[in-house]
Design a protein around this motif. Structure first.
Motif, PDB file in Angstrom:
ATOM      1  N   TYR A  46       1.815   1.676  -3.516  1.00 33.27           N
ATOM      2  CA  TYR A  46       0.717   2.270  -4.280  1.00 33.27           C
ATOM      3  C   TYR A  46       0.549   3.660  -4.120  1.00 33.27           C
ATOM      4  N   TYR A  60       0.810  -1.225   0.095  1.00 28.66           N
ATOM      5  CA  TYR A  60      -0.114   0.054  -0.041  1.00 28.66           C
ATOM      6  C   TYR A  60       0.707   1.251   0.135  1.00 28.66           C
ATOM      7  N   ARG A  63     -12.826   4.595 -12.666  1.00 31.13           N
ATOM      8  CA  ARG A  63     -11.359   4.825 -12.397  1.00 31.13           C
ATOM      9  C   ARG A  63     -10.730   6.061 -12.945  1.00 31.13           C
ATOM     10  N   GLY A  72      -3.096   6.008 -14.662  1.00 31.58           N
ATOM     11  CA  GLY A  72      -3.934   6.108 -13.175  1.00 31.58           C
ATOM     12  C   GLY A  72      -4.595   4.899 -13.297  1.00 31.58           C
ATOM     13  N   GLN A  73      -5.403   4.644 -14.192  1.00 27.08           N
ATOM     14  CA  GLN A  73      -6.404   3.493 -14.206  1.00 27.08           C
ATOM     15  C   GLN A  73      -5.746   2.067 -14.158  1.00 27.08           C
ATOM     16  N   LEU A 130      -4.774  -2.300  -6.524  1.00 30.29           N
ATOM     17  CA  LEU A 130      -6.113  -2.493  -5.681  1.00 30.29           C
ATOM     18  C   LEU A 130      -7.076  -3.400  -6.352  1.00 30.29           C
ATOM     19  N   GLU A 153       0.497   6.640  -7.003  1.00 31.72           N
ATOM     20  CA  GLU A 153      -0.394   7.775  -7.081  1.00 31.72           C
ATOM     21  C   GLU A 153       0.402   9.154  -6.923  1.00 31.72           C
ATOM     22  N   THR A 213      -9.252   9.127 -11.006  1.00 30.58           N
ATOM     23  CA  THR A 213      -8.002   9.431 -11.349  1.00 30.58           C
ATOM     24  C   THR A 213      -7.650  10.709 -11.868  1.00 30.58           C
ATOM     25  N   TRP A 216      -9.535  -2.972  -8.125  1.00 32.55           N
ATOM     26  CA  TRP A 216     -10.780  -2.514  -8.091  1.00 32.55           C
ATOM     27  C   TRP A 216     -11.628  -3.098  -8.949  1.00 32.55           C
ATOM     28  N   SER A 269      -4.324   1.685 -10.500  1.00 30.97           N
ATOM     29  CA  SER A 269      -5.412   1.344  -9.578  1.00 30.97           C
ATOM     30  C   SER A 269      -5.902  -0.048  -9.706  1.00 30.97           C
ATOM     31  N   GLU A 270      -6.025  -0.409 -10.880  1.00 37.83           N
ATOM     32  CA  GLU A 270      -6.405  -1.624 -11.201  1.00 37.83           C
ATOM     33  C   GLU A 270      -5.434  -2.861 -10.672  1.00 37.83           C
TER      34      GLU A 270
END
Length: 573
Positions: free
Chosen positions: A131, A128, A441, A424-425, A432, A135, A445, A434, A428-429
């Motif tokens: 991550y 995390y 997403r 960013g997509q 996480l 980000e 972002t 998601w 996150s995919e």
């Protein structure tokens, strides 16, 4: 006397038929080679151009203008070195995606999410935070790109406030929605073509501007040779900014994701949309009233909008079916890797060296020629900003050149902003997993980058934007080692980067008890980084490539430590 004519006949040129046949043979070969290059460009070109955008975004413009206006051509060596670093790391990301079929973010999740021991410690202590850093890198990138595009709009339309330019630029996510999902299993060629057009627009505009100014090309080429100027206090700080502006963390994530796409298969099914189904239903209906048809079409559009924000059952099943560790999955087939890997490497290297390095060098040369050696010389204590560059170009070269400068900056910002949204997509995919739609997403972002950019534009205003552009690139450089570390580790691991010669009957790819290394017998012998075993082909980086990767990582870490110590002592420039 009878031999003379025969000797003369031996010296005659060949008959016309032989000459014509030879010419036709060479013409056919050139025609075949031309079509081969065209088919390669049509199918395989895309990943390199999309990734190269990140290496000449508005953050690069701000740093390159500062470097050229303060130190002349001396830091061109740093531009070249950063481009070589970027090409090397981007090739590693490309190899990871092509061989394993997974992007860098997904690999990080598989490494740290479900460890055999101390699961929570690995998740909350490594995964995390990594991550969050990814980000933060995207936010810093978005900050530079949104502000750069907003500045370009302000230069094109002087009455437009800077914050309004940020808001208009932030709406480019709607364009991404219209281009589909660039991270789909099949490449979105429309998205790649849009990015390619913007890239060529930047290159052409900069080339035209450089052609209108007086450049001492001898001194400029000397700048590609390292000099003592680089090790000056302020120059080294700016050099780290150039490094952070060139080697972009989010581009490594995106490049590894795009490299997983199949660019040769023609049998990939295209998902049907509710809108297209409804339109097909309406085609044979001729007796229905216009009112009924409009109602059906409105319902279809509403279903389409709903599908953008709701994850389908198939997508949920695909997310839940993702393996939790590397031993529970298989890499791509050997045939897929052979048909994609080398094309992808050529595409990435040629795009980064042919577009990113050249454009960055042109920007620094422009700043040097105008602000350091030319009539706009301002001294090493006063770096040039984007506004300064536009004003001086307008006064000294002409309004047309100033317009080209603003258009190039706008094209650079828009293309980089689109790429950052898609990156960013991917982040996150992968990190996480998601379970929300790609549209949601992308919107999230974009909001993560839009809010701080709007705040900066309103509070700081034009005067402090250039300082923030440079600072954002230094932040990216500090984050970069944390992203490079897992990339080098993954690509140097034989367990992760090896592939079965034939399709296996099971999914466990744990290492065998004994691995006897045999000489390679296929066309892969030419690559020293690829080793074949009796059952596997190992695509991991060899000792030289791995050592080079760790050396690049060490150089970036040392430079970052220097910058942090300098900032802490209050000696930054």
């Amino acid at each position: 006397m009878t031999t003379a004519p025969n000797q003369t006949n031996l010296d005659l040129p060949p008959v016309d038929g032989t000459t014509t046949s030879t010419k036709k043979h060479w013409i056919d070969r050139l025609h075949h080679a031309g079509w081969t290059v065209f088919r390669h460009a049509q199918k395989h070109t895309g990943v390199g151009i999309v990734c190269s955008v990140a290496y000449f975004d508005p953050g690069n413009w701000g740093v390159d203008l500062q470097a050229g206006s303060q130190y002349g051509y001396s830091l061109l060596f740093i531009v070249l070195l950063s481009g070589l670093f970027a090409a090397f790391l981007q090739v590693l990301a490309c190899r990871l995606g092509v061989v394993t079929g997974l992007d860098l973010a997904s690999h990080c999740r598989m490494l740290f999410y479900d460890r055999p021991r101390h699961k929570k410690l690995w998740r909350w202590g490594v995964l995390y935070p990594l991550y969050v850093l990814a980000e933060l890198a995207i936010v810093s990138t978005d900050l530079a790109e949104l502000l750069g595009s907003a500045i370009a709009l302000s230069l094109l339309f002087p009455a437009l406030p800077l914050w309004a330019g940020v808001l208009i630029t932030g709406a480019d996510v709607l364009l991404v929605l219209g281009l589909g999902n660039p991270l789909h299993a099949r490449p979105a060629k429309v998205f790649e073509w849009v990015i390619a057009v913007l890239v060529f627009a930047v290159l052409i505009c900069m080339a035209v501007i450089i052609g209108k100014i007086n450049v001492a090309w001898g001194q400029a080429f000397d700048g590609f040779v390292p000099s003592q100027t680089i090790f000056g206090s302020g120059a080294l700080y700016t050099s780290v900014g150039i490094l952070g502006a060139t080697v972009m963390p989010h581009s490594l994530f995106l490049g590894s994701h795009l490299a997983t796409q199949d660019r040769l298969s023609k049998n990939s099914p295209i998902p049907d949309s509710p809108l297209s189904d409804k339109v097909r239903e309406l085609e044979p209906i001729e007796v229905a009233s216009r009112r009924e048809r409009s109602q059906h079409l409105g319902q279809a559009i509403w279903r389409q909008l709903q599908s953008w924000f709701v994850v389908s059952r198939a997508e949920l099943e695909a997310l839940n079916a993702r393996p939790k560790s590397h031993k529970h999955r298989e890499n791509n087939p050997l045939e897929f890797i052979r048909s994609h890997l080398y094309h992808a490497i050529v595409d990435v290297v040629s795009s980064l060296l042919g577009f990113a390095v050249i454009i960055n060098a042109l920007i620094l040369i422009l700043a040097s020629a105008v602000f350091y050696y030319g009539s706009g010389a301002r001294g090493s204590e006063s770096p040039a900003s984007l506004f300064d560059a536009h004003t001086l170009i307008n006064n000294t070269i002409g309004q047309a050149a100033a317009l080209l400068f603003a258009l190039a900056l706008f094209a650079s910002g828009q293309s980089a902003s689109l790429v950052a949204t898609v990156a960013g997509q991917s982040v996150s995919e992968g990190f996480l997993n998601w379970k929300v739609s790609p549209v949601v997403r992308r919107l999230l972002t974009r909001m993560i980058g839009l809010i701080p950019s709007m705040t900066v534009a309103i509070v700081v205003g034009p005067n402090g934007v250039n300082l923030l552009l440079v600072a954002s690139q230094v932040i990216l450089s500090i984050i970069l080692p944390f992203i490079i570390f897992p990339l080098i580790y993954l690509t140097s691991s034989s367990r992760i980067m090896r592939v079965h010669k034939t399709a296996p009957e099971h999914t466990d790819i744990s290492p065998p008890a004994e691995a006897s290394f045999l000489p390679a017998l296929s066309s892969l012998d030419s690559d020293p980084e690829i080793i074949q075993t009796e059952d596997f082909v190992d695509f991991s980086s060899g000792k030289f490539m791995t050592s080079l990767g760790w050396l690049i990582w060490l150089v970036i870490v040392v430079a970052n430590v220097y910058v942090l110590v300098t900032l802490g002592m209050g000696q930054d420039s």
